[in-house]
Design a protein around this motif. Structure first.
Motif, PDB file in Angstrom:
ATOM      1  N   SER A  94       0.861  -1.192   0.000  1.00 52.81           N
ATOM      2  CA  SER A  94       0.000   0.000   0.000  1.00 52.81           C
ATOM      3  C   SER A  94       0.895   1.240   0.000  1.00 52.81           C
ATOM      4  O   SER A  94       1.869   1.298   0.776  1.00 52.81           O
ATOM      5  CB  SER A  94      -0.884  -0.024   1.247  1.00 52.81           C
ATOM      6  N   THR A  95       0.560   2.198  -0.831  1.00 54.91           N
ATOM      7  CA  THR A  95       1.357   3.437  -0.846  1.00 54.91           C
ATOM      8  C   THR A  95       1.197   4.170   0.489  1.00 54.91           C
ATOM      9  O   THR A  95       2.077   4.933   0.883  1.00 54.91           O
ATOM     10  CB  THR A  95       0.920   4.370  -2.003  1.00 54.91           C
ATOM     11  N   GLN A  96       0.084   3.926   1.199  1.00 59.13           N
ATOM     12  CA  GLN A  96      -0.112   4.550   2.513  1.00 59.13           C
ATOM     13  C   GLN A  96       1.002   4.114   3.463  1.00 59.13           C
ATOM     14  O   GLN A  96       1.566   4.915   4.187  1.00 59.13           O
ATOM     15  CB  GLN A  96      -1.460   4.147   3.126  1.00 59.13           C
ATOM     16  N   ARG A 122      -5.573  -0.162   0.756  1.00 58.90           N
ATOM     17  CA  ARG A 122      -6.479  -0.002   1.890  1.00 58.90           C
ATOM     18  C   ARG A 122      -7.581   1.006   1.565  1.00 58.90           C
ATOM     19  O   ARG A 122      -7.316   2.071   1.023  1.00 58.90           O
ATOM     20  CB  ARG A 122      -5.732   0.569   3.104  1.00 58.90           C
ATOM     21  N   GLY A 123      -8.800   0.653   1.930  1.00 60.25           N
ATOM     22  CA  GLY A 123      -9.910   1.587   1.795  1.00 60.25           C
ATOM     23  C   GLY A 123     -10.357   2.036   3.173  1.00 60.25           C
ATOM     24  O   GLY A 123      -9.770   1.643   4.189  1.00 60.25           O
ATOM     25  N   ARG A 124     -11.406   2.827   3.214  1.00 63.28           N
ATOM     26  CA  ARG A 124     -11.961   3.272   4.479  1.00 63.28           C
ATOM     27  C   ARG A 124     -12.613   2.093   5.193  1.00 63.28           C
ATOM     28  O   ARG A 124     -13.034   1.136   4.557  1.00 63.28           O
ATOM     29  CB  ARG A 124     -13.034   4.323   4.170  1.00 63.28           C
ATOM     30  N   TRP A 138      -2.660   5.099  -7.950  1.00 63.33           N
ATOM     31  CA  TRP A 138      -2.677   4.711  -6.536  1.00 63.33           C
ATOM     32  C   TRP A 138      -1.576   5.540  -5.887  1.00 63.33           C
ATOM     33  O   TRP A 138      -0.395   5.266  -6.089  1.00 63.33           O
ATOM     34  CB  TRP A 138      -2.418   3.205  -6.357  1.00 63.33           C
ATOM     35  N   MET A 139      -1.966   6.565  -5.163  1.00 65.36           N
ATOM     36  CA  MET A 139      -0.922   7.452  -4.647  1.00 65.36           C
ATOM     37  C   MET A 139      -1.245   7.974  -3.252  1.00 65.36           C
ATOM     38  O   MET A 139      -2.406   8.049  -2.855  1.00 65.36           O
ATOM     39  CB  MET A 139      -0.707   8.626  -5.604  1.00 65.36           C
ATOM     40  N   SER A 140      -0.182   8.331  -2.527  1.00 66.59           N
ATOM     41  CA  SER A 140      -0.325   8.880  -1.179  1.00 66.59           C
ATOM     42  C   SER A 140       0.549  10.118  -1.072  1.00 66.59           C
ATOM     43  O   SER A 140       1.721  10.091  -1.430  1.00 66.59           O
ATOM     44  CB  SER A 140       0.127   7.862  -0.132  1.00 66.59           C
ATOM     45  N   ASP A 182     -16.285   9.677  -1.334  1.00 66.39           N
ATOM     46  CA  ASP A 182     -16.494   8.954  -2.593  1.00 66.39           C
ATOM     47  C   ASP A 182     -16.708   9.938  -3.724  1.00 66.39           C
ATOM     48  O   ASP A 182     -17.521  10.851  -3.615  1.00 66.39           O
ATOM     49  CB  ASP A 182     -17.763   8.090  -2.504  1.00 66.39           C
ATOM     50  N   LYS A 189     -18.527   4.489  -8.371  1.00 60.91           N
ATOM     51  CA  LYS A 189     -17.332   5.061  -7.735  1.00 60.91           C
ATOM     52  C   LYS A 189     -16.161   5.146  -8.707  1.00 60.91           C
ATOM     53  O   LYS A 189     -15.814   4.180  -9.378  1.00 60.91           O
ATOM     54  CB  LYS A 189     -16.955   4.211  -6.522  1.00 60.91           C
ATOM     55  N   GLY A 192     -11.572   7.094  -4.571  1.00 61.61           N
ATOM     56  CA  GLY A 192     -11.737   7.055  -3.112  1.00 61.61           C
ATOM     57  C   GLY A 192     -10.578   7.775  -2.452  1.00 61.61           C
ATOM     58  O   GLY A 192      -9.458   7.791  -2.987  1.00 61.61           O
ATOM     59  N   LEU A 194      -8.526   8.402   1.290  1.00 59.79           N
ATOM     60  CA  LEU A 194      -8.322   7.897   2.646  1.00 59.79           C
ATOM     61  C   LEU A 194      -7.300   8.790   3.339  1.00 59.79           C
ATOM     62  O   LEU A 194      -6.132   8.802   2.951  1.00 59.79           O
ATOM     63  CB  LEU A 194      -7.787   6.457   2.570  1.00 59.79           C
ATOM     64  N   GLY A 210      -4.360   9.444   0.941  1.00 61.99           N
ATOM     65  CA  GLY A 210      -4.324   8.377  -0.071  1.00 61.99           C
ATOM     66  C   GLY A 210      -5.422   8.615  -1.092  1.00 61.99           C
ATOM     67  O   GLY A 210      -6.577   8.861  -0.730  1.00 61.99           O
ATOM     68  N   ILE A 211      -5.048   8.566  -2.358  1.00 60.20           N
ATOM     69  CA  ILE A 211      -6.036   8.792  -3.419  1.00 60.20           C
ATOM     70  C   ILE A 211      -5.978   7.598  -4.380  1.00 60.20           C
ATOM     71  O   ILE A 211      -4.913   7.270  -4.911  1.00 60.20           O
ATOM     72  CB  ILE A 211      -5.717  10.099  -4.198  1.00 60.20           C
ATOM     73  N   GLY A 212      -7.115   6.978  -4.562  1.00 62.34           N
ATOM     74  CA  GLY A 212      -7.198   5.860  -5.507  1.00 62.34           C
ATOM     75  C   GLY A 212      -8.129   6.257  -6.634  1.00 62.34           C
ATOM     76  O   GLY A 212      -9.313   6.512  -6.395  1.00 62.34           O
TER      77      GLY A 212
END
Ligand code: BTN
Length: 325
Positions: A94-96, A122-124, A138-140, A182, A189, A192, A194, A210-212
């Motif tokens: 996970s980038t988080q 990872r999601g909420r 997929w970035m943080s 969302d 969707k 997302g 986070l 975190g942005i997906g």
């Protein structure tokens, strides 16, 4: 880390995209030898840039690429701090997780971690975020605002506004926001957000946003159970979308709104957020960890909390929930 020379080589070449630039000129502009220029050009070609070379004329950049490389992302990044330090990875859990570690290692504000694939995105609410290779963003992003931890949820809303505008810039698609995090396109969707933090009781030390973004997935890339609730920009638009341009526009708008927020507070962003929100003024069901509430969504508070008025006229503050409209 991208070589500073390759970064400045790329900006020289893209400033003269139609014409050739001599090796001598590039050497002067970047401050290195002509042999070194040749080697860096080879590196850029390996990264996927198409650079033509002609005897006695020099080099010409024909095509940038859409690979998520550091150079490609930096070329065209219009920010001062956000996304200026970029860590690009191929496959990560996970980038988080990576961003949290970098935050502890004193990485600068604005550091962006981006990966081609997440094996355990990872999601909420401890959900899994499906992040197949080479399709989405997929970035943080690491921020270090001097604020108390209660302000952290506002950053989810600031980010949502920035992403809506970035998608409009790149794809001209109208995205709506469903509280809290969302982003929906045609009721499915598309993105997302986070927001996680490292903090003590008084002060945020680091904020990891975190942005997906579902960008270039085709229908076959989504698992069966997601097909009815998620979509991608390219499915909706009917063409491939540039991921690097999207990253650059998200960073651009996020930096702008972050600045506005620090100078003027949350109110201007709240107004924008409400103008993009689908749920406000509607009858909704909020599923919280303590049960279900139904009523009319009145709006959000300055702290980003959702206000819901039930049938008896009682107004409830919702801090975390899944919303059904
Ligand atoms: C949600 O809607 O539940 C939030 C999803 C956030 C997903 C992004 S993808 C990049 C970053 N890394 C993660 O593991 N999650 C966030």
């Amino acid at each position: 880390m991208a070589s500073k020379i390759r970064e400045s080589l790329l900006s020289s070449l893209s400033a003269h995209q139609e014409t050739y630039v001599s090796g001598q000129q590039l050497a002067e502009e970047t401050g290195c030898s002509r042999t070194a220029i040749w080697k860096h050009i080879e590196e850029l070609r390996n990264e996927g840039f198409t650079i033509e070379s002609k005897k006695k004329r020099g080099y010409r950049l024909l095509k940038t690429n859409d690979q998520l490389t550091e150079n490609n992302l930096l070329l065209g990044m219009e920010t001062k701090a956000l996304g200026r330090t970029i860590v690009v990875m191929d496959s990560v859990d996970s980038t988080q997780k990576i961003a949290h570690t970098l935050a502890q290692d004193k990485a600068p504000e604005g550091t962006l971690v981006i990966a081609e694939e997440q094996r355990a995105g990872r999601g909420r609410m401890a959900r899994v975020w499906h992040s197949p290779k080479g399709t989405g963003i997929w970035m943080s992003l690491l921020l270090r605002p001097s604020l108390p931890p209660q302000k952290a949820p506002q950053f989810t809303l600031i980010t949502a506004v920035a992403v809506v505008q970035a998608i409009w810039d790149v794809c001209q698609l109208d995205v709506e926001i469903k509280w809290p995090n969302d982003l929906l396109l045609n009721n499915k969707k598309i993105t997302g957000i986070l927001t996680e933090l490292q903090a003590d009781s008084e002060q945020i030390h680091s904020l990891i946003i975190g942005i997906g973004m579902n960008v270039n997935q085709e229908k076959k890339d989504f698992p069966e159970e997601l097909l009815s609730i998620a979509t991608s920009l390219s499915i909706e638009k009917g063409e491939k979308i540039s991921r690097s341009e999207l990253v650059q526009r998200v960073m651009y708008h996020l930096e702008r709104y972050y600045q506005i927020y620090l100078e003027k507070g949350f109110t201007p962003i709240k107004l924008l957020w409400e103008s993009y929100a689908v749920s406000i003024g509607k009858y909704i069901t909020a599923r919280t960890l303590n049960g279900e509430l139904t009523g009319v969504a009145l709006g959000i508070t300055d702290d980003g909390v959702l206000l819901l008025e039930d049938e008896k006229g009682t107004v409830h503050s919702i801090y975390s929930a899944d919303i059904e409209i």
